[in-house]
Design an enzyme around this catalytic site. Structure first.
Site, mmCIF file in Angstrom:
data_model
loop_
_atom_site.group_PDB
_atom_site.id
_atom_site.type_symbol
_atom_site.label_atom_id
_atom_site.label_comp_id
_atom_site.label_asym_id
_atom_site.label_seq_id
_atom_site.Cartn_x
_atom_site.Cartn_y
_atom_site.Cartn_z
ATOM 1 N N ILE A 159 45.575 -13.886 49.285
ATOM 2 C CA ILE A 159 46.126 -13.889 50.420
ATOM 3 C C ILE A 159 45.162 -14.089 51.420
ATOM 4 O O ILE A 159 45.685 -14.789 52.464
ATOM 5 C CB ILE A 159 47.048 -12.598 50.776
ATOM 6 C CG1 ILE A 159 47.945 -12.606 49.934
ATOM 7 C CG2 ILE A 159 47.601 -12.585 52.031
ATOM 8 C CD1 ILE A 159 48.752 -11.135 49.710
ATOM 9 N N ASP A 160 43.845 -13.433 51.652
ATOM 10 C CA ASP A 160 43.039 -13.580 52.625
ATOM 11 C C ASP A 160 42.534 -15.140 52.418
ATOM 12 O O ASP A 160 42.389 -15.605 53.772
ATOM 13 C CB ASP A 160 41.889 -12.739 52.146
ATOM 14 C CG ASP A 160 41.067 -12.336 53.338
ATOM 15 O OD1 ASP A 160 41.568 -12.309 54.540
ATOM 16 O OD2 ASP A 160 40.168 -11.559 53.546
ATOM 17 N N ASP A 161 42.080 -15.608 51.489
ATOM 18 C CA ASP A 161 41.918 -17.034 51.486
ATOM 19 C C ASP A 161 42.838 -17.987 51.711
ATOM 20 O O ASP A 161 42.606 -18.920 52.485
ATOM 21 C CB ASP A 161 41.294 -17.514 49.999
ATOM 22 C CG ASP A 161 39.867 -17.104 49.666
ATOM 23 O OD1 ASP A 161 38.929 -17.821 49.819
ATOM 24 O OD2 ASP A 161 39.695 -15.857 49.431
ATOM 25 N N HIS A 203 44.075 -11.301 59.258
ATOM 26 C CA HIS A 203 43.738 -12.797 58.936
ATOM 27 C C HIS A 203 45.262 -13.430 58.782
ATOM 28 O O HIS A 203 45.540 -14.555 59.435
ATOM 29 C CB HIS A 203 43.194 -12.949 57.804
ATOM 30 C CG HIS A 203 41.760 -12.637 58.017
ATOM 31 N ND1 HIS A 203 40.738 -12.292 56.938
ATOM 32 C CD2 HIS A 203 40.937 -12.401 59.009
ATOM 33 C CE1 HIS A 203 39.467 -11.718 57.575
ATOM 34 N NE2 HIS A 203 39.661 -11.979 58.612
#
Length: 672
Positions: free
Chosen positions: A413-415, A489
């Site tokens: 999810i971060d990427d 993010h």
């Protein structure tokens, strides 16, 4: 690199470390805006020169010497250890030893028992005699801290493979675990994806209990070689520790009576599970530890080294090696030559999206060929197949991006959030293709929201309290709960996509506000630590429309001002995960100074003294080639237990901060 002998980043603790920095730039000097603009221009030129012709960026991902030691032990176990690899790896390991004989798990950190045991064994494989001064210091250091018995389970598993430790004295984890239904406690999907990929092959190893002939004894690493594992009393049965210790005893008893048919079926299921999750490049999950244990498990199940699965797996492990020239000489002063460092993982998607954001915010035109090429590469990396995340989110359409070159089973999810932010900063020749990829990524990301309104890295609602309590799981975090940095993010991405008022975004914002620390900071799960968390959250909150006058924003701004170092930079030592005295304290680093600046700039503090001093520190410490030095580890794998030095962090984050100082904050909206 060699850390200080007392393991501290400074002479007398965290506040001394905060003052022990590279350069004192003092208060902002006249012409700061011009100096910042010149520094940003040099940083842009440096970053452009580092782009791969295919469009991606990747910096080295440095962790600790257990990666190098375990790579050698794997090759010894398989009978494929070669002299050149041993020599080069040994040079790297020797170069990381502290003066007191120990090895740390991060730059400037204290010695660590497991890392020291594994490094010592690797050097014994390389031929370093136990009586050599550097080896004698290491073994004495280990004995003084309890010997091999004080090492983590993973370390003792490696030793058990060669008879240096008894399998009976290790926690048990049977392969029948794979039969547990997905709703049952301690099923494999209760573990975080990185732990799941490691534990499944280790259940096979635990069941097989192989022993290869030991090439030498290790009596010098025991406090008492006659009693290498002194008995320890069980914890009271009324607590979780005691309950799980007794469960482990029951599992040991089951190992002796496990029905042959059931055990064989479980191992066959494990083999199928492992093979199905092998990536196209031969690796597993894009990370080194699961690949190592998967190769061992399959080998024990009869896969020979020439089998296509095994051959691809071993070839993938070779790609984790970073070879460098002119390494240090051996203990006798001879033998300088190339070194070989093993990366635990590789970060091209993460590095590329951060680099694209940095270049765009640093003033590069949005249609610059380098940015367009980066977008082409990122679009090709989109994941459009279902992975293990669907166990908790069945029916959710796939989308998003992973961290590595190849990891289609585990997008994160971060990427995904940062890739979307990067894609929107570029004027691409095929906007419809970009829009479609972004739409899929947003749909998948929203579907991965946890019940509490926040987001984790890989899975939704992966918060079982039980996996971390298993005696087997002493190697770091094994579940994947939501975190402030990932949630921030996502919120920032959704806000820039015009979804700031979406109820799901608002739930994320509410979670962030509720999880602000009393001191005004936010905890950093995937970066060190409160400086990273705060540097992630403030840009998200203000992008989502929270006014800079909001009390949460003002508390965070105040906290950042109180922890700024005298030289104008910011730093936070990894010990802040263990010791509150280190929170917000440490030697100034380029990446952490940038995170603090990103937070303050988002909060409308551009003309404040802390911002000007921070910008002056970045401009004043920039190298002539346009980048920054940063030996300190500012990335986090597992808080405290596994630390990372992303070698591109020292460049992309300072450029982003300088770019926003010079050119202003990026405005929300896909058409900006």
């Amino acid at each position: 690199m060699t850390a200080t002998t007392d393991g501290s980043a400074g002479a007398v603790g965290p506040r001394a470390a905060a003052a022990s920095t590279t350069q004192d730039t003092g208060a902002a000097a006249p012409g700061l805006d011009e100096a910042a603009a010149r520094a940003a221009e040099r940083a842009v030129e440096h970053l452009l020169a580092r782009q791969d012709p295919a469009g991606w960026w990747k910096g080295d991902l440095e962790t600790n010497v257990t990666m190098d030691a375990e790579d050698l032990l794997l090759r010894q176990f398989l009978g494929i250890l070669d002299a050149d690899t041993v020599r080069a790896a040994a040079r790297h390991i020797r170069g990381e030893q502290r003066e007191d004989g120990a090895w740390a798990t991060f730059y400037g950190g204290p010695g660590e028992v497991s890392a020291t045991v594994e490094a010592y064994v690797a050097l014994r494989l390389a031929g370093d005699p136990p009586e050599a001064p550097h080896m004698a210091r290491a073994s004495a250091w280990v004995r003084a801290r309890g010997g091999i018995a004080a090492a983590r389970v993973f370390t003792r598993i490696w030793l058990a493979l060669f008879g240096w430790w008894r399998w009976e004295d290790l926690p048990e984890l049977p392969p029948e675990l794979l039969f547990l239904p997905k709703w049952f406690p301690l099923n494999i999907y209760d573990f975080g994806c990185w732990a799941r990929q490691t534990i499944v092959p280790l259940t096979v190893v635990s069941a097989k209990r192989p022993v290869r002939p030991a090439p030498f004894p290790l009596d010098e690493l025991h406090t008492d070689p006659a009693r290498p594992n002194p008995p320890r009393p069980l914890a009271p049965a009324t607590g979780w520790d005691g309950i799980f210790q007794r469960l482990d005893k029951a599992l040991h008893a089951y190992h002796r009576i496990a029905p042959r048919g059931l055990r064989g079926a479980a191992m066959n299921l494990a083999a199928r599970w492992i093979v199905e999750r092998q990536e196209n490049d031969g690796c597993w999950g894009g990370i080194q530890p699961p690949a190592v244990y998967s190769v061992i498990a399959l080998h024990l199940l009869g896969y020979d080294l020439q089998h296509p699965v095994m051959r691809a797996g071993l070839e993938s492990l070779d790609r984790f090696a970073v070879w460098r020239e002119d390494g240090p000489s051996g203990p006798d002063g001879q033998g300088a030559g190339p070194t070989r460092m093993i990366e635990a993982c590789q970060s091209p998607v993460w590095d590329t999206c951060l680099a694209a954001i940095a270049l765009a915010d640093g003033g590069l035109p949005p249609d610059h060929p380098a940015l367009v090429k980066a977008v082409d590469w990122m679009l090709d990396e989109e994941i459009t197949r279902t992975g293990d995340w669907a166990v908790r989110r069945p029916g959710l359409p796939p989308g998003g991006w992973a961290f590595e070159f190849h990891n289609d089973n585990y997008p994160d999810i971060d990427d995904t959030a940062e890739v979307v932010l990067a894609l929107r900063r570029v004027r691409h020749t095929d906007p419809a293709r970009v829009d479609a990829a972004v739409a899929r990524g947003i749909t998948w990301t929203l579907g991965m929201q946890s019940r509490n309104g926040a987001w984790a890295a890989f899975d939704a609602d992966n918060t079982s309290p039980f996996p971390n309590k298993l005696p087997f799981c002493d190697f770091g975090e094994v579940v994947d709960p939501p975190s402030a940095d990932v949630t921030a993010h996502v919120v920032e991405m959704l806000a820039h996509e015009g979804l700031a008022e979406d109820p799901r975004t608002r739930r994320g914002i509410e979670w962030l506000l509720a999880n602000q620390e009393p001191n005004g900071a936010w905890f950093g799960r995937w970066g060190v630590n409160h400086v990273y968390g705060t540097g992630s959250v403030l840009p998200a909150l203000t992008a989502a429309g929270l006014p800079v006058s909001h009390p949460a924003v003002r508390r965070a701004v105040h906290w950042l001002g109180t922890v700024q170092n005298e030289d104008g930079g910011w730093g936070e030592d990894l010990r802040s995960y263990e010791d509150e005295a280190w929170i917000g304290r440490g030697a100034s680093t380029a990446s952490q100074t940038a995170w603090a600046l990103l937070a303050l700039l988002a909060a409308g503090e551009r003309e404040s003294e802390p911002v000007r001093r921070g910008v002056a520190w970045l401009a004043g410490t920039q190298r002539e080639d346009g980048t920054w030095d940063e030996p300190y580890f500012t990335g986090t794998g597992f808080p405290w237990d596994f630390s990372i030095n992303y070698h591109l962090y020292r460049h992309v984050f300072p450029l982003t901060a300088l770019g926003r100082y010079v050119h202003g904050e990026p405005s929300p909206g896909k058409d900006r």
